[in-house]
Design an enzyme around this catalytic site. Sequence first.
Site, PDB file in Angstrom:
ATOM      1  N   GLY A 174      42.956  90.171 100.342  1.00  0.00           N
ATOM      2  CA  GLY A 174      44.351  89.763 100.188  1.00  0.00           C
ATOM      3  C   GLY A 174      45.155  90.804  99.440  1.00  0.00           C
ATOM      4  O   GLY A 174      46.006  90.482  98.608  1.00  0.00           O
TER       5      GLY A 174
ATOM      6  N   SER B  22      47.426  93.024 100.407  1.00  0.00           N
ATOM      7  CA  SER B  22      48.660  93.546 100.995  1.00  0.00           C
ATOM      8  C   SER B  22      49.906  93.212 100.193  1.00  0.00           C
ATOM      9  O   SER B  22      50.973  93.750 100.451  1.00  0.00           O
ATOM     10  CB  SER B  22      48.818  93.035 102.433  1.00  0.00           C
ATOM     11  OG  SER B  22      48.900  91.624 102.454  1.00  0.00           O
TER      12      SER B  22
ATOM     13  N   SER C 138      40.976  81.552  91.572  1.00  0.00           N
ATOM     14  CA  SER C 138      41.238  80.129  91.744  1.00  0.00           C
ATOM     15  C   SER C 138      42.712  79.898  91.427  1.00  0.00           C
ATOM     16  O   SER C 138      43.589  80.560  91.979  1.00  0.00           O
ATOM     17  CB  SER C 138      40.329  79.318  90.829  1.00  0.00           C
ATOM     18  OG  SER C 138      40.594  77.942  90.917  1.00  0.00           O
TER      19      SER C 138
ATOM     20  N   TYR D  86      45.644  71.689  99.301  1.00  0.00           N
ATOM     21  CA  TYR D  86      45.570  72.947  98.541  1.00  0.00           C
ATOM     22  C   TYR D  86      44.703  72.777  97.296  1.00  0.00           C
ATOM     23  O   TYR D  86      43.807  73.586  97.035  1.00  0.00           O
ATOM     24  CB  TYR D  86      46.972  73.416  98.140  1.00  0.00           C
ATOM     25  CG  TYR D  86      46.932  74.565  97.159  1.00  0.00           C
ATOM     26  CD1 TYR D  86      46.526  75.829  97.574  1.00  0.00           C
ATOM     27  CD2 TYR D  86      47.264  74.383  95.812  1.00  0.00           C
ATOM     28  CE1 TYR D  86      46.451  76.885  96.672  1.00  0.00           C
ATOM     29  CE2 TYR D  86      47.190  75.433  94.912  1.00  0.00           C
ATOM     30  CZ  TYR D  86      46.792  76.682  95.347  1.00  0.00           C
ATOM     31  OH  TYR D  86      46.710  77.716  94.452  1.00  0.00           O
TER      32      TYR D  86
ATOM     33  N   LYS E  68      41.026  74.594  95.845  1.00  0.00           N
ATOM     34  CA  LYS E  68      40.846  75.274  94.564  1.00  0.00           C
ATOM     35  C   LYS E  68      39.823  74.556  93.680  1.00  0.00           C
ATOM     36  O   LYS E  68      39.075  75.211  92.941  1.00  0.00           O
ATOM     37  CB  LYS E  68      42.186  75.417  93.848  1.00  0.00           C
ATOM     38  CG  LYS E  68      43.129  76.385  94.549  1.00  0.00           C
ATOM     39  CD  LYS E  68      42.483  77.757  94.749  1.00  0.00           C
ATOM     40  CE  LYS E  68      43.407  78.748  95.400  1.00  0.00           C
ATOM     41  NZ  LYS E  68      42.773  80.078  95.606  1.00  0.00           N
TER      42      LYS E  68
ATOM     43  N   THR F 152      55.259  85.413  93.267  1.00  0.00           N
ATOM     44  CA  THR F 152      54.733  86.036  94.482  1.00  0.00           C
ATOM     45  C   THR F 152      55.257  85.275  95.696  1.00  0.00           C
ATOM     46  O   THR F 152      56.004  84.308  95.568  1.00  0.00           O
ATOM     47  CB  THR F 152      53.188  86.010  94.505  1.00  0.00           C
ATOM     48  OG1 THR F 152      52.751  84.639  94.632  1.00  0.00           O
ATOM     49  CG2 THR F 152      52.598  86.604  93.237  1.00  0.00           C
TER      50      THR F 152
END
Length: 299
Positions: free
Chosen positions: A10, A12, A132, A146, A150, A181
């Site tokens: 991940g 990018s 996490s 979701y 986690k 983000t």
Amino acid sequence: MERQVALVTGASSGIGEQTALELLRRGFTVYGAARRADRMTPLVDAGGHAIAMDVTDDASVRAAVDRITAEQGRIDVLVNNAGYGSYGALEDVPIDEARRQFEVNVFGLARITQLVLPGMRARRSGTIVNISSIGGRIYEPLGAWYHSTKFAVEGLSDSLRVELEPHGIRVVVIQPGAIRTEWNGISRRSAVERSGATAYAAQARALVRALEAADRSSAATEPHVVAATIAKAATARRPRTRYATPFSAKFIVGLRRMLPDRVFDLVIHRVFAPTKADLAAGEAHSAEGRSSDGERVAA
């Protein structure tokens, strides 16, 4: 001294990108992996390597690990960062989307770990850093799928830590809190897409508002703060089992540890409470739904 080799998934954007760059600055040979290798130009320009990889595609994951092993002879640090957040009421989220979250956030993480472990065991050294979330310790309305992923990452990491310790391999969990983000925007959009016009519309609007407020708050921080924590864990002689970051995340995790379920429920209800406007909008959506149902029956 031989440079250590790190693989960051991940990579990018966001936390993954900043982690790859931070490890480069600390002297690692770094491979960043993501579905779109063209988005990792900053990493390549800084001296790192970009690999196109989809954690849900076994052939893609195998090819990435094989390439690094062929070029460097080993992988010393694996940072399992690839993942995403998809929200919506459990009743509204299609099971296929729920499965996809588990494929990316849990099974993808587990598969790449499986492929890296034989080399680490042979050398009796290595560090696996699983990203996490405070969402692996707390919960939110419309976040069942979701948070399930986690919570699964937390349990997987705990078992893996004691399983691998006799082989000289360390397992660390990172629990980011509010970080600026793409994750927040994606989560907000998914909540609206899945539940914005259902019986859960008022709660979806309240969730979006709470996530927006978290992004704007002084408690939120930039991805490089998490990246520094990850690099600290990756280079420590004896890392902690868990790092919550930033300070606001430590506070929330600590609060959850102290409060009984029902008391913490009250905290969550307060944070995500729909306003009168949210409730009115929700009633309007429910009325439209009942009207549509009636038209279909009449037809």
